[in-house]
Design an enzyme around this catalytic site. Sequence first.
Site, short mmCIF file in Angstrom:
data_model
loop_
_atom_site.label_atom_id
_atom_site.label_comp_id
_atom_site.label_asym_id
_atom_site.label_seq_id
_atom_site.Cartn_x
_atom_site.Cartn_y
_atom_site.Cartn_z
N LEU A 1 0.81 -1.21 0.00
CA LEU A 1 0.00 0.00 0.00
C LEU A 1 0.85 1.26 0.00
O LEU A 1 0.44 2.29 -0.53
CB LEU A 1 -0.93 0.01 1.23
CG LEU A 1 -1.98 -1.08 1.29
CD1 LEU A 1 -2.75 -1.00 2.60
CD2 LEU A 1 -2.95 -0.97 0.11
N THR B 1 10.34 5.94 5.04
CA THR B 1 11.61 5.70 5.71
C THR B 1 11.45 4.72 6.87
O THR B 1 12.38 4.01 7.22
CB THR B 1 12.19 7.02 6.24
OG1 THR B 1 11.23 7.64 7.10
CG2 THR B 1 12.51 7.97 5.09
N GLY C 1 9.36 2.08 7.03
CA GLY C 1 9.07 0.71 6.62
C GLY C 1 8.03 0.68 5.52
O GLY C 1 7.98 1.57 4.67
N LYS C 2 7.17 -0.34 5.56
CA LYS C 2 6.16 -0.52 4.52
C LYS C 2 4.79 -0.78 5.15
O LYS C 2 4.70 -1.28 6.27
CB LYS C 2 6.53 -1.70 3.62
CG LYS C 2 7.85 -1.53 2.88
CD LYS C 2 8.17 -2.75 2.02
CE LYS C 2 9.48 -2.56 1.27
NZ LYS C 2 9.81 -3.74 0.44
N LYS D 1 1.50 -2.36 9.19
CA LYS D 1 2.68 -1.51 9.07
C LYS D 1 3.88 -2.31 9.54
O LYS D 1 3.96 -2.68 10.71
CB LYS D 1 2.49 -0.25 9.92
CG LYS D 1 3.58 0.79 9.80
CD LYS D 1 3.20 2.03 10.63
CE LYS D 1 4.22 3.13 10.51
NZ LYS D 1 3.81 4.34 11.28
N ASP E 1 3.54 15.89 12.68
CA ASP E 1 3.73 15.53 11.27
C ASP E 1 2.40 15.50 10.53
O ASP E 1 2.09 14.55 9.81
CB ASP E 1 4.45 14.19 11.14
CG ASP E 1 5.04 13.98 9.74
OD1 ASP E 1 5.23 14.99 9.03
OD2 ASP E 1 5.31 12.83 9.37
#
Length: 466
Positions: A138, A142, A144-145, A161, A258
Amino acid sequence: MTATKEDWKKDFYKNGVPTEVIIIEDTPPLSQQISQTTNTHIPTNSIRRTQPTIPNLLGPPAASTRSKRIRKDTPKNNLPPPPPPPPVKRRKKDVTLLRRPPTTAVIPSPASCDDKDGHYIIKPNESLTPRYKMMKLLGQGTFGKVVECYDRVKRTFCAIKIIRAIPKYRDASKIEIRVLNTLKEHDPINLNKCIHLIEWFDYCNHICMVFELLGQSVFDFLKANEFRPFPIHHIQQFAKQLLTSVAFVHELKLIHTDLKPENILLVDSESVEADNIEGVDPKSRVLRNTDIRLIDFGSATFEQDYHSNVVCTRHYRAPEIILGLGWSYPCDIWSIGCILVEFLTGDALFQTHDNLEHLAMMTVVLGKIPAKLIKASSFEAQKFFKEGKLRYPADDTTKQSRKYVRALKLLKYIIDPQTNAKAQFLDLLSKMLVYDPSLRITAREALRHPFFMMRFDDLGRETEEN
């Protein structure tokens, strides 16, 4: 019949090799059989196997379900042992006896799951764990995925995640889990629209966090829609939800740090063509459902915890961060103001990657930076000013930068308040995009702004109820 000493020795040494003596519960004590040979006393209720001092070179003894190896403190017999075999042979024999049978199973090393950067290698339609089947990637960052997975237990799809297998990212993920657990604990039914952590686990040195599967991010929707603006009534709904989430986070003594369109997910990305919707390009697509969730608390910071010098993605970074004045809850409000302008225009308000250029853009859009903030700025930030004025353009400023900054407009011209809704929207933004963080409106105060009292019909037109 009583066995003699000579008979016992014959049985003990067969073919010149000592044999084992098995003693079980119903066997008479050995001392009664060899009364003159040894003074060893062995309790009748013990179940032991006595091992002679010479290793059995003919292989392991016959198995006995009731026998045990002799304890180290058991006295030895008085028989002189034959000389031991060479040490090399003993090591070979021991290794042979202890060696596990060969197996055909292939056990993959955890390292084989990762690429050279420590990211988990995603293989669609293969299992992440026995419970979760990976479907597709998806997103990647920085940290991870994020992978769409099928939960074989709940028979539903979810998003996982997967943090990089690098210590600093693993440590940061544990802080994120702490934050997510705090959010869920104080809002179990999720009235405040923050992402909820379902569970987490550690797999092959990767921290994995399981979440509800949602739609695409607001940024991805904008991109797919060729960065065409959202209608004003959709912006109102986004703003109300986003401020509700941030107000809740702030009340828990947390700062997100963020906020950006990439970290706002749509619950449902389904859209339709814009038919006669007020202020929207006819070629644009509009959402059927404007429900959102605030995500990515990996950089969230508790007020009492350590504050790094630089936070927030560049385009949404508050001036107090650039000026080195420290930061707190108001930096989130600045970020929301930048996001809401982007929703109306389709473009980021401050598209830059340089501090001096960023401050120059702010002065064009919002006016001069107050002198007291310049005076209080850090030693590093003082280089951007000379005699209280911004040193822009500098000698090394490119022509492209100068042209871009000159093309910017004041905020009131960007919003163009020709309708009551946009006039109220501009007023809200002017209270959010304030240089001085102490004067910036709070999230809870912003929710009481008249902009959120306005009513719109399905086509985005203001109703008479206003």
